[in-house]
Design a protein around this motif. Structure first.
Motif, PDB file in Angstrom:
ATOM      1  N   PRO A 134       0.833  -1.199   0.000  1.00 10.75           N
ATOM      2  CA  PRO A 134       0.000   0.000   0.000  1.00 10.75           C
ATOM      3  C   PRO A 134       0.867   1.248   0.000  1.00 10.75           C
ATOM      4  N   VAL A 135       0.369   2.313  -0.633  1.00  2.41           N
ATOM      5  CA  VAL A 135       1.069   3.590  -0.674  1.00  2.41           C
ATOM      6  C   VAL A 135       0.284   4.577   0.178  1.00  2.41           C
ATOM      7  N   VAL A 136       0.885   4.997   1.281  1.00  2.00           N
ATOM      8  CA  VAL A 136       0.187   5.789   2.298  1.00  2.00           C
ATOM      9  C   VAL A 136       0.669   7.232   2.267  1.00  2.00           C
ATOM     10  N   SER A 137      -0.280   8.170   2.385  1.00  2.00           N
ATOM     11  CA  SER A 137       0.086   9.584   2.435  1.00  2.00           C
ATOM     12  C   SER A 137      -0.774  10.286   3.479  1.00  2.00           C
ATOM     13  N   LEU A 138      -0.210  11.345   4.057  1.00  2.00           N
ATOM     14  CA  LEU A 138      -0.944  12.144   5.034  1.00  2.00           C
ATOM     15  C   LEU A 138      -1.509  13.396   4.379  1.00  2.00           C
ATOM     16  N   ARG A 139      -0.620  14.254   3.844  1.00  2.00           N
ATOM     17  CA  ARG A 139      -1.056  15.508   3.223  1.00  2.00           C
ATOM     18  C   ARG A 139      -0.345  15.728   1.891  1.00  2.00           C
ATOM     19  N   GLY A 140       0.952  16.026   1.952  1.00  3.19           N
ATOM     20  CA  GLY A 140       1.671  16.418   0.749  1.00  3.19           C
ATOM     21  C   GLY A 140       1.742  15.353  -0.330  1.00  3.19           C
ATOM     22  N   GLY A 141       1.645  14.089   0.039  1.00  2.00           N
ATOM     23  CA  GLY A 141       1.733  13.015  -0.942  1.00  2.00           C
ATOM     24  C   GLY A 141       0.396  12.543  -1.491  1.00  2.00           C
ATOM     25  N   ARG A 142      -0.680  13.235  -1.094  1.00  4.87           N
ATOM     26  CA  ARG A 142      -1.997  12.803  -1.559  1.00  4.87           C
ATOM     27  C   ARG A 142      -2.070  12.799  -3.090  1.00  4.87           C
ATOM     28  N   GLY A 143      -2.655  11.746  -3.640  1.00  5.97           N
ATOM     29  CA  GLY A 143      -2.878  11.658  -5.074  1.00  5.97           C
ATOM     30  C   GLY A 143      -1.741  11.062  -5.861  1.00  5.97           C
ATOM     31  N   ILE A 144      -0.594  10.795  -5.229  1.00  8.18           N
ATOM     32  CA  ILE A 144       0.494  10.149  -5.961  1.00  8.18           C
ATOM     33  C   ILE A 144       0.018   8.797  -6.493  1.00  8.18           C
ATOM     34  N   ILE A 145      -0.710   8.069  -5.682  1.00 10.56           N
ATOM     35  CA  ILE A 145      -1.515   6.942  -6.148  1.00 10.56           C
ATOM     36  C   ILE A 145      -2.969   7.344  -5.919  1.00 10.56           C
ATOM     37  N   PRO A 146      -3.822   7.289  -6.938  1.00 19.02           N
ATOM     38  CA  PRO A 146      -5.205   7.734  -6.770  1.00 19.02           C
ATOM     39  C   PRO A 146      -5.902   6.985  -5.634  1.00 19.02           C
ATOM     40  N   ASP A 147      -6.753   7.697  -4.909  1.00 21.62           N
ATOM     41  CA  ASP A 147      -7.441   7.076  -3.777  1.00 21.62           C
ATOM     42  C   ASP A 147      -8.484   6.054  -4.200  1.00 21.62           C
ATOM     43  N   ASP A 148      -8.870   6.036  -5.475  1.00 21.60           N
ATOM     44  CA  ASP A 148      -9.799   4.997  -5.928  1.00 21.60           C
ATOM     45  C   ASP A 148      -9.063   3.772  -6.458  1.00 21.60           C
ATOM     46  N   ASP A 149      -7.745   3.738  -6.301  1.00 24.15           N
ATOM     47  CA  ASP A 149      -6.937   2.563  -6.622  1.00 24.15           C
ATOM     48  C   ASP A 149      -6.739   1.781  -5.323  1.00 24.15           C
ATOM     49  N   PRO A 150      -6.886   0.457  -5.328  1.00 24.69           N
ATOM     50  CA  PRO A 150      -6.682  -0.320  -4.096  1.00 24.69           C
ATOM     51  C   PRO A 150      -5.325  -0.109  -3.443  1.00 24.69           C
ATOM     52  N   GLU A 184     -11.364  11.877  -1.357  1.00 27.35           N
ATOM     53  CA  GLU A 184     -10.519  11.192  -2.327  1.00 27.35           C
ATOM     54  C   GLU A 184      -9.779  12.203  -3.200  1.00 27.35           C
ATOM     55  N   ILE A 185      -8.485  11.940  -3.423  1.00 28.25           N
ATOM     56  CA  ILE A 185      -7.645  12.746  -4.296  1.00 28.25           C
ATOM     57  C   ILE A 185      -7.044  11.812  -5.342  1.00 28.25           C
ATOM     58  N   TYR A 186      -6.976  12.281  -6.588  1.00 25.06           N
ATOM     59  CA  TYR A 186      -6.627  11.378  -7.682  1.00 25.06           C
ATOM     60  C   TYR A 186      -5.323  11.714  -8.401  1.00 25.06           C
ATOM     61  N   GLU A 187      -4.761  12.895  -8.163  1.00 24.56           N
ATOM     62  CA  GLU A 187      -3.524  13.278  -8.842  1.00 24.56           C
ATOM     63  C   GLU A 187      -2.605  14.002  -7.871  1.00 24.56           C
ATOM     64  N   PRO A 188      -1.281  13.835  -8.038  1.00 23.73           N
ATOM     65  CA  PRO A 188      -0.360  14.591  -7.173  1.00 23.73           C
ATOM     66  C   PRO A 188      -0.475  16.082  -7.432  1.00 23.73           C
ATOM     67  N   ARG A 189      -0.174  16.865  -6.408  1.00 24.36           N
ATOM     68  CA  ARG A 189      -0.217  18.331  -6.437  1.00 24.36           C
ATOM     69  C   ARG A 189      -1.634  18.883  -6.545  1.00 24.36           C
ATOM     70  N   HIS A 190      -2.629  18.072  -6.300  1.00 26.71           N
ATOM     71  CA  HIS A 190      -4.015  18.540  -6.365  1.00 26.71           C
ATOM     72  C   HIS A 190      -4.638  18.674  -4.974  1.00 26.71           C
ATOM     73  N   PHE A 191      -3.927  18.271  -3.945  1.00 28.22           N
ATOM     74  CA  PHE A 191      -4.330  18.514  -2.557  1.00 28.22           C
ATOM     75  C   PHE A 191      -3.313  19.501  -1.999  1.00 28.22           C
ATOM     76  N   ILE A 192      -3.720  20.740  -1.811  1.00 29.99           N
ATOM     77  CA  ILE A 192      -2.803  21.807  -1.423  1.00 29.99           C
ATOM     78  C   ILE A 192      -2.857  21.972   0.090  1.00 29.99           C
ATOM     79  N   THR A 193      -1.670  22.015   0.712  1.00 23.90           N
ATOM     80  CA  THR A 193      -1.604  21.944   2.163  1.00 23.90           C
ATOM     81  C   THR A 193      -0.579  22.921   2.727  1.00 23.90           C
ATOM     82  N   CYS A 194      -0.783  23.297   3.986  1.00 22.12           N
ATOM     83  CA  CYS A 194       0.217  24.108   4.707  1.00 22.12           C
ATOM     84  C   CYS A 194       1.162  23.223   5.496  1.00 22.12           C
ATOM     85  N   GLY A 195       0.981  21.897   5.390  1.00 22.23           N
ATOM     86  CA  GLY A 195       1.883  20.978   6.057  1.00 22.23           C
ATOM     87  C   GLY A 195       1.854  21.134   7.562  1.00 22.23           C
TER      88      GLY A 195
END
Length: 562
Positions: free
Chosen positions: A250-266, A404-415
């Motif tokens: 599994p590929v896990v992300s908290l904030r900045g890595g959201r969408g690197i693997i789409p959330d609708d992918d297992p 759900e986020i599907y692409e990298p750099r599409h969830f913008i965060t203040c970290g």
């Protein structure tokens, strides 16, 4: 990621050009492909803004507060991977923008600030000149990656090139170039400065062979590997996916890595879903992340865990102390790992297993109401390639794992900075970079009023951000903490304006929604309107329904049972 210098047939590196320092700053921006500058002019930067006015290839977006300039540059950069550029006056202007620069540092986002200084004859004398700061250079150096004060106009081209190199190479971050008031207007012969060879793509040789071998041994011997990603892996999505498939991890992300693997992918896991596998994980491959989940948010690191950390910053290995530290660009190092794992026999698919785990976790998250229902409404209307900007609020915290986020750099965060009020002005920078995209900003009522004046900026420049204001008439998260600890709130109750009427007074579209279905309707109307829009959503504070049990799962009963 770097921005290459733009070659121009009418210019030669050896042929000097007579320019003012202000014109040289703008030439440096042009050489580095800058198309947008966020800024507020002042007497110390008149020459710079006049030069910008004469440059047709650069749009200047004037904000209503210096802090917004830095935040807009942050949003531009975080959503594109290219440097976000802004300009403010020295002294109080720089200090107003410092929160945005600090957030750029925290999120490893490349930004470049162009500012000024008091006249050189007064610098360091403490005479009390307009906007004087005792030591501006030392102050900004404490919260940026690199800063320079240029007192010789002929050195401006070199300083601009260095600023972009520092912002984009190694661990990205903010850089500052200050050209004093009197220096900006001075003329000198200035050759164009080429980008330094170290900034060229492909300069990173990757990880050392012995360390790479040890990392491969750890990953191939693991039964339950996990990949954890942060913003430093955003440009390595293809390599991360290939590694996940190879290892069935599994590929896990908290904030900045959201969408690197789409959330609708297992294989794509939010932090809440990832926690459900943490106790069984025996190898962790962390790529471009500070691993906040491991050392702060998740309890009880598994005793048998072997950790492999990939980071472009070698200091990160010293902080995290992994079993194996691989230093290099994430795309380069992950490609090395893939090559080394090429002979690994194909592993049985775990997609069904992962999909079932994710479904069970999401069923639990669905009980977090109304947060999950409102976020589902946003996801229903937000296009797959739309941008979402979180904020320090109950709904923003819930978006870490319930949207759900599907692409990298599409969830913008203040970290990790968690700076209240950053979201709305940052979203304007995202919209400036992606004029045709749908950009949704969520915020609480308290955070929105930190930068509400930028509605005027949004309307003036056609930045059609859709802002959803969840109104609980309080600094809700703080008040909830106070209620739990002390039994009452303190300085957290707010008396708010009519957000709909206020939006309309700025020339924006104002809407109100009281249910998730009404929010869907309002969002759809806002998307079709193509205008800056504010949607007010009354959302009373609930102590029983808190996103923190998913963000800090040590408080969950099941965590104690493991």
């Amino acid at each position: 990621m770097t921005t290459p210098a733009v070659s121009r047939p009418d210019q030669d590196l050896a042929t000097p050009t007579l320019r003012t320092a202000g014109e040289a700053v703008v030439a440096g921006l042009r050489e580095h492909g800058v198309d947008t500058v966020f800024g507020i002019p002042g007497v110390q930067t008149y020459e710079l803004f006049d030069a910008l006015r004469r440059e047709p290839g650069i749009e200047v977006i004037g904000a209503r507060h210096e802090q917004a300039c830095a935040y807009m540059a942050l949003g531009y950069a975080q959503s594109t991977g290219r440097p976000g550029v802004f300009s403010v006056v020295p002294g109080p202007g720089v200090l107003n923008a410092s929160a945005g620069m600090l957030t750029s540092l925290a999120t490893s986002t490349p930004t470049v600030c162009m500012t000024s200084e008091i006249p050189t004859q007064f610098m360091g004398r403490g005479m009390g000149h307009l906007h004087e700061m005792p030591d501006q250079q030392a102050t900004v150096s404490s919260f940026t990656k690199w800063a320079s004060t240029v007192v010789d106009p002929a050195e401006v081209p070199n300083a601009m090139t260095r600023a972009f190199e520092e912002a984009t190479t190694g661990r990205p971050g903010p850089s500052v170039v200050a050209v004093p008031w009197d220096v900006l207007t001075r003329t000198a012969e200035m050759p164009r400065v080429a980008a330094h060879p170290a900034a060229a793509d492909g300069a990173d040789d990757g990880a050392e062979g012995d360390l790479l071998h040890r990392a491969v041994e750890a990953l191939t011997s693991a039964r339950n590997p996990m990949i954890m990603v942060g913003s430093g892996a955003s440009h390595a999505a293809d390599q991360i996916r290939a590694l996940a498939e190879k290892l069935q991890a599994p590929v896990v992300s908290l904030r900045g890595g959201r969408g690197i693997i789409p959330d609708d992918d297992p294989l794509g896991f939010t932090s809440a879903e990832g926690f459900e596998r943490w106790a069984h994980t025996d190898a962790l491959l962390a790529v471009g992340t500070r691993q906040e989940l491991v050392w702060f948010r998740w309890p009880d690191t598994p005793e048998s865990l072997v950790s492999v950390n990939v980071d472009i910053d070698p200091a990160q290995h010293e902080r995290l102390r992994p079993d194996v530290g691989l230093t290099g660009d994430s795309r380069v190092v992950c490609t090395q790992l893939l090559d080394a794992l090429e002979q690994l026999p194909e592993r049985a698919s775990r997609r069904e297993e992962f999909a079932a785990l994710k479904a069970a976790t999401r069923a639990e998250i669905a009980e977090l109401t109304p947060h999950s229902d409102y976020l589902a409404a946003i996801r229903d209307v937000l296009p797959r390639d739309g941008y979402f900007v979180e904020e320090v609020s109950q709904i923003g915290f819930a978006s870490y794992f319930a949207l759900e986020i599907y692409e990298p750099r599409h969830f913008i965060t203040c970290g990790y900075q968690g700076n209240l009020g950053y979201g709305f002005p940052t979203a304007l920078g995202v919209q400036a970079a992606h004029r045709d995209a749908v950009v949704v900003s969520v915020t609480g009522d308290g955070g929105f009023l930190y930068g509400v004046q930028e509605l005027a900026t949004a309307v003036q420049y056609g930045l059609n951000v859709i802002t959803v204001v969840f109104d609980n008439a309080a600094f809700g998260n703080v008040q909830a903490d106070q209620m739990r600890i002390y039994g009452h709130g303190s300085a957290t109750e707010l008396r708010n304006p009519d957000f709909v009427a206020m939006a309309e007074s700025f020339g924006a579209l104002g809407l109100r929604a009281t249910t998730p279905d009404e929010l869907r309707t309002a969002l759809d109307k806002a998307v079709r309107a193509q205008r800056p829009t504010v949607i007010e959503v009354p959302m009373p504070l609930s102590l029983e329904q808190s996103p923190w049990k998913f963000i800090m799962p040590a408080s969950r009963s099941r965590a104690a049972e493991r």
